[in-house]
Design a protein around this motif. Sequence first.
Motif, mmCIF file in Angstrom:
data_model
loop_
_atom_site.group_PDB
_atom_site.id
_atom_site.type_symbol
_atom_site.label_atom_id
_atom_site.label_comp_id
_atom_site.label_asym_id
_atom_site.label_seq_id
_atom_site.Cartn_x
_atom_site.Cartn_y
_atom_site.Cartn_z
ATOM 1 N N ASP A 119 0.822 -1.228 0.000
ATOM 2 C CA ASP A 119 0.000 0.000 0.000
ATOM 3 C C ASP A 119 0.848 1.267 0.000
ATOM 4 O O ASP A 119 0.329 2.369 0.146
ATOM 5 N N GLY A 120 2.161 1.116 -0.136
ATOM 6 C CA GLY A 120 3.034 2.291 -0.228
ATOM 7 C C GLY A 120 3.568 2.764 1.114
ATOM 8 O O GLY A 120 4.422 3.652 1.172
ATOM 9 N N ASN A 121 3.079 2.191 2.211
ATOM 10 C CA ASN A 121 3.577 2.633 3.520
ATOM 11 C C ASN A 121 4.944 2.030 3.826
ATOM 12 O O ASN A 121 5.209 0.879 3.476
ATOM 13 N N ALA A 122 5.755 2.835 4.497
ATOM 14 C CA ALA A 122 7.114 2.369 4.821
ATOM 15 C C ALA A 122 7.113 1.570 6.118
ATOM 16 O O ALA A 122 6.351 1.854 7.038
ATOM 17 N N VAL A 123 7.965 0.568 6.165
ATOM 18 C CA VAL A 123 8.142 -0.239 7.380
ATOM 19 C C VAL A 123 9.273 0.373 8.190
ATOM 20 O O VAL A 123 10.366 0.583 7.669
ATOM 21 N N ARG A 124 8.981 0.662 9.455
ATOM 22 C CA ARG A 124 10.027 1.279 10.277
ATOM 23 C C ARG A 124 10.419 0.434 11.474
ATOM 24 O O ARG A 124 11.406 0.722 12.143
ATOM 25 N N THR A 125 9.651 -0.591 11.782
ATOM 26 C CA THR A 125 9.961 -1.391 12.973
ATOM 27 C C THR A 125 9.929 -2.882 12.623
ATOM 28 O O THR A 125 9.279 -3.295 11.661
ATOM 29 N N ALA A 126 10.588 -3.661 13.479
ATOM 30 C CA ALA A 126 10.585 -5.119 13.290
ATOM 31 C C ALA A 126 9.150 -5.646 13.386
ATOM 32 O O ALA A 126 8.756 -6.577 12.685
ATOM 33 N N GLN A 139 6.367 -4.078 12.498
ATOM 34 C CA GLN A 139 5.660 -3.827 11.218
ATOM 35 C C GLN A 139 6.130 -4.808 10.155
ATOM 36 O O GLN A 139 5.363 -5.267 9.319
ATOM 37 N N TRP A 140 7.416 -5.090 10.186
ATOM 38 C CA TRP A 140 7.954 -6.069 9.229
ATOM 39 C C TRP A 140 7.263 -7.426 9.430
ATOM 40 O O TRP A 140 6.785 -8.048 8.490
ATOM 41 N N GLU A 141 7.229 -7.870 10.677
ATOM 42 C CA GLU A 141 6.691 -9.212 10.947
ATOM 43 C C GLU A 141 5.190 -9.289 10.724
ATOM 44 O O GLU A 141 4.675 -10.287 10.217
ATOM 45 N N ARG A 142 4.481 -8.223 11.100
ATOM 46 C CA ARG A 142 3.023 -8.248 11.004
ATOM 47 C C ARG A 142 2.531 -8.031 9.577
ATOM 48 O O ARG A 142 1.518 -8.572 9.170
ATOM 49 N N LYS A 143 3.255 -7.178 8.844
ATOM 50 C CA LYS A 143 2.682 -6.745 7.570
ATOM 51 C C LYS A 143 3.549 -7.077 6.362
ATOM 52 O O LYS A 143 3.127 -7.778 5.451
ATOM 53 N N ARG A 144 4.779 -6.570 6.356
ATOM 54 C CA ARG A 144 5.564 -6.667 5.126
ATOM 55 C C ARG A 144 6.047 -8.104 4.864
ATOM 56 O O ARG A 144 5.993 -8.580 3.740
ATOM 57 N N ARG A 145 6.502 -8.767 5.907
ATOM 58 C CA ARG A 145 6.991 -10.140 5.700
ATOM 59 C C ARG A 145 5.890 -11.042 5.127
ATOM 60 O O ARG A 145 6.121 -11.747 4.131
ATOM 61 N N THR A 150 22.230 -8.745 -3.594
ATOM 62 C CA THR A 150 21.083 -9.252 -2.835
ATOM 63 C C THR A 150 21.411 -9.332 -1.346
ATOM 64 O O THR A 150 20.636 -8.894 -0.497
ATOM 65 N N ALA A 151 22.593 -9.897 -1.049
ATOM 66 C CA ALA A 151 22.998 -10.001 0.365
ATOM 67 C C ALA A 151 23.092 -8.598 0.971
ATOM 68 O O ALA A 151 22.583 -8.332 2.068
ATOM 69 N N LEU A 152 23.722 -7.684 0.222
ATOM 70 C CA LEU A 152 23.878 -6.308 0.723
ATOM 71 C C LEU A 152 22.519 -5.679 1.019
ATOM 72 O O LEU A 152 22.315 -5.046 2.049
ATOM 73 N N ASN A 153 21.591 -5.877 0.111
ATOM 74 C CA ASN A 153 20.309 -5.171 0.218
ATOM 75 C C ASN A 153 19.264 -5.904 1.057
ATOM 76 O O ASN A 153 18.135 -5.433 1.188
ATOM 77 N N ALA A 154 19.681 -7.029 1.647
ATOM 78 C CA ALA A 154 18.840 -7.628 2.694
ATOM 79 C C ALA A 154 19.113 -6.920 4.025
ATOM 80 O O ALA A 154 18.313 -6.991 4.962
ATOM 81 N N GLY A 155 20.251 -6.222 4.083
ATOM 82 C CA GLY A 155 20.706 -5.586 5.327
ATOM 83 C C GLY A 155 19.662 -4.728 6.037
ATOM 84 O O GLY A 155 19.489 -4.846 7.252
ATOM 85 N N PRO A 156 18.941 -3.849 5.304
ATOM 86 C CA PRO A 156 17.991 -2.966 6.003
ATOM 87 C C PRO A 156 16.954 -3.716 6.842
ATOM 88 O O PRO A 156 16.483 -3.201 7.864
ATOM 89 N N VAL A 157 16.604 -4.926 6.447
ATOM 90 C CA VAL A 157 15.631 -5.682 7.256
ATOM 91 C C VAL A 157 16.285 -6.126 8.566
ATOM 92 O O VAL A 157 15.684 -6.043 9.642
ATOM 93 N N TYR A 158 17.547 -6.549 8.490
ATOM 94 C CA TYR A 158 18.241 -6.948 9.720
ATOM 95 C C TYR A 158 18.424 -5.747 10.644
ATOM 96 O O TYR A 158 18.377 -5.871 11.863
ATOM 97 N N TYR A 164 16.088 -5.050 13.376
ATOM 98 C CA TYR A 164 16.271 -5.834 14.606
ATOM 99 C C TYR A 164 17.524 -5.402 15.371
ATOM 100 O O TYR A 164 17.951 -6.074 16.304
ATOM 101 N N GLY A 165 18.132 -4.337 14.920
ATOM 102 C CA GLY A 165 19.369 -3.885 15.567
ATOM 103 C C GLY A 165 20.560 -4.744 15.181
ATOM 104 O O GLY A 165 21.586 -4.750 15.866
ATOM 105 N N LEU A 166 20.429 -5.499 14.085
ATOM 106 C CA LEU A 166 21.527 -6.364 13.636
ATOM 107 C C LEU A 166 22.191 -5.742 12.419
ATOM 108 O O LEU A 166 21.610 -4.896 11.736
ATOM 109 N N LYS A 167 23.390 -6.225 12.154
ATOM 110 C CA LYS A 167 24.107 -5.739 10.976
ATOM 111 C C LYS A 167 23.952 -6.718 9.826
ATOM 112 O O LYS A 167 23.974 -7.928 10.031
ATOM 113 N N GLY A 168 23.814 -6.186 8.614
ATOM 114 C CA GLY A 168 23.873 -7.043 7.430
ATOM 115 C C GLY A 168 25.336 -7.257 7.073
ATOM 116 O O GLY A 168 26.157 -7.583 7.935
#
Length: 401
Positions: A53-60, A62-68, A337-345, A348-352
Motif C-alpha cells: 500500500d506504499g507505507n514504509a516499514v520502520r519497525t521489526a 511492522q515487518w513481521e506483522r505486515k511486510r513479511r 542481494t545479500a547487501l540489500n537484505a541488510g535494512p531488514v536486519y 532488529y538492531g543487527l548488521k547485514g
Amino acid sequence: MKRLTIISAACIVAFSAMAQPSGPGAISRYEIDPDDRAPVTGYTLPDVLVCNDGNAVRTARQWERKRRPEIKAIYESEMFGKVPARPADMHFGLSAPDSLVYGGKVLRRRIWVYLDAAGQHKFEMMLHLPVNHAGKIPCFVALNFRSIQDSFDGTRYELPYEAIADEGFGIAVAFHASIEPDGDEYETESASVRSWYKPADEWGCISAWAMGLSAMADYLATLPEVDMDRLAVIGHSRLGKTALWAGANDERFSLVISNNSGCCGAATNARMFGETFEAIYNRFPYWFIPAFAKYSNRDGEFPVDQNALVALSAPRPVYVASASEDHWADPCGEWLTALNAGPVYELYGLKGLSEDTMPALGHCDDYGSVAYKIHNGPHALYADDWLDYIKFAKRHFCLYK
Ligand code: GTR
C-alpha cells in the motif's frame, strides 16, 4: 529513494572492483561472458521496506506483522507456490541398522521418512552425528544431488562428514529427487510428493523439496540429542534456492546457507545478468508454479527482488556464497542481494554485510548477520566452503568457547 541511489552506487563499485585484476589470471575469472546480457545499470530494486500500500516499514513489528507476510505471499502466488503443512500421517523408521564410521567417531543412521500412513510414499535420509559429544548437537540439514548409497563417501561429493563431526556438528542429508523428481535429469525412485499430496494451492518442485527439508527437521526433532535451536539449512545451486525458500518457510532453520543459488535464489532479478527468468522457466518450468511464466523477460517487474527472499529469514543469519567463474548465477547480483537484505536486519538492531564493496576472491564478509563470500573457481560447493560455513554457524550459535 535514498536507498536506491546507494544500490546503484554499490553496483558500480562492485563492477569496477570486478574489472581489476587481483593477481595472475584473475581478470579472466571476472570477465563478463560476452554472450551474457548485462544491463547492469539503469535498473532499480523495489524497496523491500515499502508495503504493497506504499507505507514504509520502520519497525521489526511492522515487518513481521505486515511486510513479511506480503512478501511470502508474493513468492507463494508468483514463483514457488506454497509449501504445504506436514502430512498428517508422516512417520519415520530405520532403513538400515546404525553403524559407527570414521574410526568410531561418528554415528551413521539411515532413516525412512514415510509421508503417508501406508508408507507407500517415502524417501530416505542419512544422518551423521558425532559420538561422545558433550551436550546437544547442532546440525546441518541438506539436500544433495546423490542417492544415499552414493553419498556414503561424503568427501567425494563435498559433504565432509568427518570434518563436520570433528567441529561438533551433525548433518542430515537426502537426495532431492527422491522427494520429488527433478524432471528427467535424475532417475530415481521418488516419493513424488506432488503426485499424491494435493494441497489447495499449486506448488512447484522447489516447494516440494523445501517440504522435504522440513520433514527432515521433523525427524531430527524426535532425537533428544539434537539441538533444535541450532539447525542450519544448506544447499547448492537449485538446492541453494530451495534452502532459501525452506528458511523462509520453516523458522526451525535458525541459520540459512545459499551456495551459488543464482536465478530465483540469491541473484538479483532486475539486473538480468546470466540466467534470466525466461531461461530458467524454459528449462525448468516444473521448479515453479505456472503463474511464474508471466515474468519471462520481465524480471525487473517481479514485485520484489531477491533481497526480499533472503530477508524472509531475518533476523536469522543467512550466508550467501558465489563462485568467480559462475557467471550464469551472477556473483555480483548475489552479493547485491545479500547487501540489500541488510535494512531488514537493521530493524532488529543487527548488521547485514559489514562492507559495501564486494569482497575480494576467497574473502568472507561474515561478521554481520548476513554473510557473503566468493570462492575462486567454478560453480561448486567445496570442503573449504564448508569450513567457512561452520565458522559462521559456530559464531552465530555461540559455540566458540
Ligand atoms: C542450472 C540452472 C541454475 C542452477 C543449476 C543447478 O542449469 O540454470 O538455475 O540451479 O542448474 O541447480 O545445477
